[in-house]
Design a protein around this motif. Sequence first.
Motif, PDB file in Angstrom:
ATOM      1  N   PRO A  11      25.179 -81.225  85.732  1.00  0.00           N
ATOM      2  CA  PRO A  11      24.677 -80.614  84.497  1.00  0.00           C
ATOM      3  C   PRO A  11      23.181 -80.870  84.344  1.00  0.00           C
ATOM      4  CG  PRO A  11      25.837 -82.653  83.992  1.00  0.00           C
ATOM      5  CD  PRO A  11      25.997 -82.417  85.480  1.00  0.00           C
ATOM      6  N   GLY A  12      22.510 -80.022  83.590  1.00  0.00           N
ATOM      7  CA  GLY A  12      21.078 -80.233  83.374  1.00  0.00           C
ATOM      8  C   GLY A  12      20.467 -79.040  82.689  1.00  0.00           C
ATOM      9  N   PRO A  13      19.166 -79.152  82.384  1.00  0.00           N
ATOM     10  CA  PRO A  13      18.506 -78.055  81.665  1.00  0.00           C
ATOM     11  C   PRO A  13      18.523 -76.737  82.442  1.00  0.00           C
ATOM     12  CG  PRO A  13      16.908 -79.751  82.297  1.00  0.00           C
ATOM     13  CD  PRO A  13      18.271 -80.294  82.590  1.00  0.00           C
ATOM     14  N   PHE A  14      18.560 -76.809  83.775  1.00  0.00           N
ATOM     15  CA  PHE A  14      18.531 -75.575  84.564  1.00  0.00           C
ATOM     16  C   PHE A  14      19.921 -75.092  84.962  1.00  0.00           C
ATOM     17  CE2 PHE A  14      14.620 -77.981  85.930  1.00  0.00           C
ATOM     18  CZ  PHE A  14      13.792 -77.364  85.006  1.00  0.00           C
ATOM     19  N   THR A  15      20.901 -75.972  84.818  1.00  0.00           N
ATOM     20  CA  THR A  15      22.237 -75.639  85.336  1.00  0.00           C
ATOM     21  C   THR A  15      23.302 -75.605  84.248  1.00  0.00           C
ATOM     22  OG1 THR A  15      22.584 -77.967  85.818  1.00  0.00           O
ATOM     23  CG2 THR A  15      21.788 -76.608  87.639  1.00  0.00           C
ATOM     24  N   GLY A 140      26.482 -67.556  81.886  1.00  0.00           N
ATOM     25  CA  GLY A 140      27.149 -67.762  80.604  1.00  0.00           C
ATOM     26  C   GLY A 140      26.380 -68.754  79.754  1.00  0.00           C
ATOM     27  N   GLY A 141      25.836 -68.288  78.643  1.00  0.00           N
ATOM     28  CA  GLY A 141      25.295 -69.208  77.643  1.00  0.00           C
ATOM     29  C   GLY A 141      23.890 -69.708  77.866  1.00  0.00           C
ATOM     30  N   GLU A 173      30.549 -70.212  80.837  1.00  0.00           N
ATOM     31  CA  GLU A 173      31.912 -69.705  80.735  1.00  0.00           C
ATOM     32  C   GLU A 173      32.041 -68.268  81.240  1.00  0.00           C
ATOM     33  OE1 GLU A 173      34.515 -71.611  79.811  1.00  0.00           O
ATOM     34  OE2 GLU A 173      33.010 -73.216  79.808  1.00  0.00           O
ATOM     35  N   GLU A 174      33.258 -67.911  81.568  1.00  0.00           N
ATOM     36  CA  GLU A 174      33.584 -66.521  81.908  1.00  0.00           C
ATOM     37  C   GLU A 174      33.262 -65.615  80.730  1.00  0.00           C
ATOM     38  OE1 GLU A 174      37.724 -67.762  83.979  1.00  0.00           O
ATOM     39  OE2 GLU A 174      37.621 -65.756  83.118  1.00  0.00           O
ATOM     40  N   MET A 175      32.957 -64.372  81.024  1.00  0.00           N
ATOM     41  CA  MET A 175      32.615 -63.433  79.955  1.00  0.00           C
ATOM     42  C   MET A 175      33.415 -62.140  80.095  1.00  0.00           C
ATOM     43  SD  MET A 175      28.490 -63.957  79.975  1.00  0.00           S
ATOM     44  CE  MET A 175      28.461 -64.465  81.696  1.00  0.00           C
ATOM     45  N   ALA A 176      33.854 -61.631  78.936  1.00  0.00           N
ATOM     46  CA  ALA A 176      34.495 -60.319  78.904  1.00  0.00           C
ATOM     47  C   ALA A 176      33.429 -59.265  78.597  1.00  0.00           C
ATOM     48  CB  ALA A 176      35.580 -60.320  77.835  1.00  0.00           C
ATOM     49  N   ASP A 183      23.901 -54.904  78.485  1.00  0.00           N
ATOM     50  CA  ASP A 183      23.037 -54.294  77.454  1.00  0.00           C
ATOM     51  C   ASP A 183      22.206 -55.365  76.751  1.00  0.00           C
ATOM     52  OD1 ASP A 183      23.731 -51.691  77.875  1.00  0.00           O
ATOM     53  OD2 ASP A 183      25.238 -51.610  76.278  1.00  0.00           O
ATOM     54  N   TRP A 184      22.884 -56.480  76.403  1.00  0.00           N
ATOM     55  CA  TRP A 184      22.178 -57.554  75.704  1.00  0.00           C
ATOM     56  C   TRP A 184      21.089 -58.138  76.604  1.00  0.00           C
ATOM     57  CZ3 TRP A 184      20.989 -62.656  76.395  1.00  0.00           C
ATOM     58  CH2 TRP A 184      20.449 -63.294  75.274  1.00  0.00           C
ATOM     59  N   TYR A 185      21.403 -58.345  77.879  1.00  0.00           N
ATOM     60  CA  TYR A 185      20.426 -58.897  78.825  1.00  0.00           C
ATOM     61  C   TYR A 185      19.196 -57.995  78.940  1.00  0.00           C
ATOM     62  CZ  TYR A 185      22.470 -63.045  80.985  1.00  0.00           C
ATOM     63  OH  TYR A 185      22.902 -64.318  81.234  1.00  0.00           O
ATOM     64  N   VAL A 186      19.447 -56.696  79.072  1.00  0.00           N
ATOM     65  CA  VAL A 186      18.327 -55.762  79.228  1.00  0.00           C
ATOM     66  C   VAL A 186      17.490 -55.755  77.946  1.00  0.00           C
ATOM     67  CG1 VAL A 186      17.702 -53.325  79.501  1.00  0.00           C
ATOM     68  CG2 VAL A 186      19.485 -54.323  80.951  1.00  0.00           C
ATOM     69  N   ALA A 187      18.168 -55.700  76.791  1.00  0.00           N
ATOM     70  CA  ALA A 187      17.441 -55.687  75.512  1.00  0.00           C
ATOM     71  C   ALA A 187      16.615 -56.959  75.356  1.00  0.00           C
ATOM     72  CB  ALA A 187      18.427 -55.537  74.351  1.00  0.00           C
TER      73      ALA A 187
END
Length: 257
Positions: A11-15, A140-141, A173-176, A183-187
């Motif tokens: 775990p970490g700030p990048f992972t 995820g997240g 996490e997995e995403m539905a 869309d959210w990523y592009v926006a």
Amino acid sequence: MRIERVLANNPGPFTGPGTNTWVLDDGAGTVAIIDPGPVDSRHATSILEIIGGRAVEAVLVTHTHSDHAPLANPLASDLGVPTAGHARGPGFEPEIRLLDGARFAVGALDLHVVHTPGHADDHLCFRAGNALFSGDHIMGGSSVMVEDMGPYLQSLSKLKGTGLERLHPGHGEEMADPDAVIDWYVAHRLQRHEEVFATVAGGASSVPEVVEVVYRDVDPALHPLAARSVEAHVTLLIAEGRITSEGDELVATPNSP
Ligand SMILES: [Zn+2]
């Protein structure tokens, strides 16, 4: 088809919580291991425990960053199976080179290879049915560090509207609803792009100055990561003719939109 996750202890700030290693089973006991992660004997043991007596086809990597690929060759050689990825990288040597559009058989499953440069030039996503192993292209997240913004945006739109139903990212996490996530990523990226431009137009003349403004609410530990994404936005803004780089100084082009 059955998909299981083994979380690496990095775990970490990048992972985020750590690297997700995915075990993809064709439903009949033949598996592929995706992104085994960093070299870590405890994590290797956890992967082998989950696999149990099943037949392993190959160890695949989405890209060659140090939190995804270095365990691939040692693990594959222990298992006597090949490694597969787009290109060689630090601590990774693919025995099978996977190019865009390739298909890779995992037992009865047909894995589709999608080249998705942007986070890294050598980044691949793997599609099994309507599930996508998205590596660090879509996480995820947490926010993706982007090396090359133009290709990154193209790599997002390439996946949109293709009937995907589930994302299995390299972190989180997995995403539905992948199309909504894309869309959210592009926006989000286009908004950042405008923020970076507006910050340069407002007088910031270097990448660190832009980071200070645009990422003021973000943990300073993440600023070096943010700087790489800002750099990628700046490169694209220069290519678009909206800013110029005079010496070391970034300057907004007069009358630029
Ligand atoms: Zn990663």
